[in-house]
Enzyme design. Structure first.
Site, short mmCIF file in Angstrom:
data_model
loop_
_atom_site.label_atom_id
_atom_site.label_comp_id
_atom_site.label_asym_id
_atom_site.label_seq_id
_atom_site.Cartn_x
_atom_site.Cartn_y
_atom_site.Cartn_z
CG ASN A 1 4.75 56.41 -3.72
OD1 ASN A 1 5.06 55.65 -2.80
ND2 ASN A 1 3.53 56.94 -3.82
CG ASP B 1 -3.16 55.25 -15.68
OD1 ASP B 1 -2.15 54.73 -15.13
OD2 ASP B 1 -4.08 54.59 -16.17
CB VAL B 2 2.38 56.13 -13.57
CG1 VAL B 2 2.46 57.37 -12.70
CG2 VAL B 2 1.92 54.90 -12.79
CE1 TYR C 1 2.75 45.99 -4.40
CE2 TYR C 1 4.29 44.58 -3.23
CZ TYR C 1 3.70 45.82 -3.40
OH TYR C 1 4.06 46.89 -2.61
CG ASP D 1 -2.51 60.33 -6.77
OD1 ASP D 1 -1.70 59.93 -5.91
OD2 ASP D 1 -3.59 59.74 -7.01
CB THR E 1 -0.29 53.21 3.44
OG1 THR E 1 -0.25 51.93 2.78
CG2 THR E 1 1.11 53.68 3.72
N1 LIG Z 1 2.08 50.09 2.20
C1 LIG Z 1 3.01 49.14 2.22
O1 LIG Z 1 3.03 48.29 3.12
C2 LIG Z 1 4.07 49.09 1.14
C3 LIG Z 1 5.16 48.23 1.30
C4 LIG Z 1 6.14 48.17 0.33
C5 LIG Z 1 6.06 48.95 -0.80
N2 LIG Z 1 4.98 49.78 -0.95
C6 LIG Z 1 4.92 50.56 -2.19
O2 LIG Z 1 4.85 51.94 -1.88
C7 LIG Z 1 4.10 52.62 -2.87
C8 LIG Z 1 3.00 53.43 -2.23
O3 LIG Z 1 2.17 52.56 -1.49
P1 LIG Z 1 1.13 53.11 -0.41
O4 LIG Z 1 0.96 52.04 0.58
O5 LIG Z 1 1.50 54.47 0.01
O6 LIG Z 1 -0.22 53.15 -1.32
P2 LIG Z 1 -1.55 54.03 -1.20
O7 LIG Z 1 -2.64 53.20 -1.78
O8 LIG Z 1 -1.70 54.57 0.19
O9 LIG Z 1 -1.24 55.25 -2.18
C9 LIG Z 1 -0.97 55.01 -3.56
C10 LIG Z 1 -1.16 56.30 -4.35
O10 LIG Z 1 -0.89 55.98 -5.73
C11 LIG Z 1 -1.93 56.54 -6.53
N3 LIG Z 1 -2.07 55.74 -7.76
C12 LIG Z 1 -2.56 54.47 -7.87
N4 LIG Z 1 -2.55 54.09 -9.16
C13 LIG Z 1 -2.01 55.12 -9.87
C14 LIG Z 1 -1.74 55.34 -11.25
N5 LIG Z 1 -2.02 54.41 -12.16
N6 LIG Z 1 -1.19 56.51 -11.62
C15 LIG Z 1 -0.93 57.48 -10.72
N7 LIG Z 1 -1.17 57.35 -9.40
C16 LIG Z 1 -1.71 56.18 -8.99
C17 LIG Z 1 -3.18 56.47 -5.65
O11 LIG Z 1 -4.18 57.37 -6.11
C18 LIG Z 1 -2.60 56.84 -4.28
O12 LIG Z 1 -2.59 58.24 -4.08
C19 LIG Z 1 3.61 51.55 -3.84
O13 LIG Z 1 4.50 51.46 -4.94
C20 LIG Z 1 3.66 50.29 -3.01
O14 LIG Z 1 3.79 49.14 -3.79
C21 LIG Z 1 3.98 49.87 -0.01
#
Ligand SMILES: NC(=O)c1ccc[n+]([C@@H]2O[C@H](COP(=O)([O-])OP(=O)(O)OC[C@H]3O[C@@H](n4cnc5c(N)ncnc54)[C@H](O)[C@@H]3O)[C@@H](O)[C@H]2O)c1
Length: 253
Positions: A88, A61-62, A154, A37, A189
């Site tokens: 993710n 940082d991915v 996105y 993370d 989330t």
């Molecule tokens: N929440 C939703 O409604 C939803 C819906 C569809 C898809 N998604 C996808 O699911 C995934 C997770 O979403 P979430 O809602 O759990 O988000 P979140 O914001 O709750 O968690 C995201 C995590 O990614 C980490 N992160 C952010 N940028 C980063 C980077 N550059 N390198 C490494 N880590 C990094 C953050 O520190 C955090 O721990 C994402 O890819 C998002 O697009 C989410």
């Protein structure tokens, strides 16, 4: 297959939200988990909350090629193998109409989601190809399958991730690697809470639009990811599995 050794799962963005639920799901199935993370300290604190021993936290940082290379090196040094990668890590869209959207924010989002998924998959595949086994699960979204106003970077990133899921799945299908994706609808989330706060989404409207009438809980996405990564999905590759309460299936307003 992994002749009786403890399996290792690497989850990017594993310190929060869907990533954290996924980390918990894999740990509860006996996997050794690497939480990768941007927030290393948060990842480190999460390790203490997990079932089992030997879990690892790595800051990354991915979107950075050198940091992703170091992530894979650190994973292999600590765990000796890699069975599952969950791509993710992600951020939300800039909260502006398209004609006001900035190119830096556009590039940053593409960099984390699309470039990040490419880089991490490429590096993980080197280890998985050498082992002759592995499973990658990517995070797509309803926004990558249908148009949502203003979700430009996105939606494009998620559609790109779906395309990359299919191309990598076909490339490695005879090498023991499977590549799949889940496409969640709205999940409760911090990312989704941010969209509500910015006025980018209206919860009541989403609940009306979703056949199941509610948002997903993070663990409901994690369980689908766990399935796609498991031997129960041994003949599934190149799939984008909707986990959206019927959102994508529905044509009604
Ligand atoms: N929440 C939703 O409604 C939803 C819906 C569809 C898809 N998604 C996808 O699911 C995934 C997770 O979403 P979430 O809602 O759990 O988000 P979140 O914001 O709750 O968690 C995201 C995590 O990614 C980490 N992160 C952010 N940028 C980063 C980077 N550059 N390198 C490494 N880590 C990094 C953050 O520190 C955090 O721990 C994402 O890819 C998002 O697009 C989410």
């Amino acid at each position: 297959m992994n002749e009786g050794r403890q399996r290792v799962a690497l989850v990017t963005g594993g310190a929060n939200g869907i990533g954290w639920a996924t980390v918990c799901a894999f740990a509860s199935q006996g996997y050794r988990v690497v939480i990768a993370d941007l927030h290393r300290e948060a990842a480190r604190q999460r390790i203490a909350q997990l079932d089992g021993e030997g879990h690892v936290a790595i800051g990354v940082d991915v979107s950075s090629e050198s940091e992703v290379a170091a992530l894979l090196q650190g994973t292999l040094e600590a765990c000796g193998r890699l069975d599952v990668l969950v791509n993710n890590a992600g951020i939300g869209e800039q909260a502006k109409p398209t004609i006001e959207q900035g190119v830096n924010a556009f590039d940053a989002l593409i960099g984390i989601h699309l470039r990040g998924t490419f880089l991490t998959s490429r590096e993980a595949a080197k280890a998985m190809l050498a082992q002759g086994s592995g499973a990658i699960v990517n995070l797509c979204s309803i926004a990558g399958l249908a148009g949502i106003p203003q979700r430009n970077a996105y939606g494009a990133a998620k559609a790109g991730i779906a395309a990359m899921t299919r191309s990598m799945a076909c490339e490695w299908a005879r090498d023991g690697l499977r590549v799949n994706a889940v496409a969640p609808g709205y999940v409760a989330t911090e990312l989704a809470q941010g969209l509500v706060k910015n006025g980018q989404i209206d919860l009541a409207r989403i609940e009306r639009r979703t056949p199941m009438g509610r948002l997903a809980q993070p663990d409901e996405i994690a369980q689908a990811i766990l399935f796609l990564a498991s031997d129960a999905a041994s003949y599934v590759t190149g799939a984008v599995l909707s986990v959206d309460g019927g959102w994508h299936a529905s044509g009604s307003a």
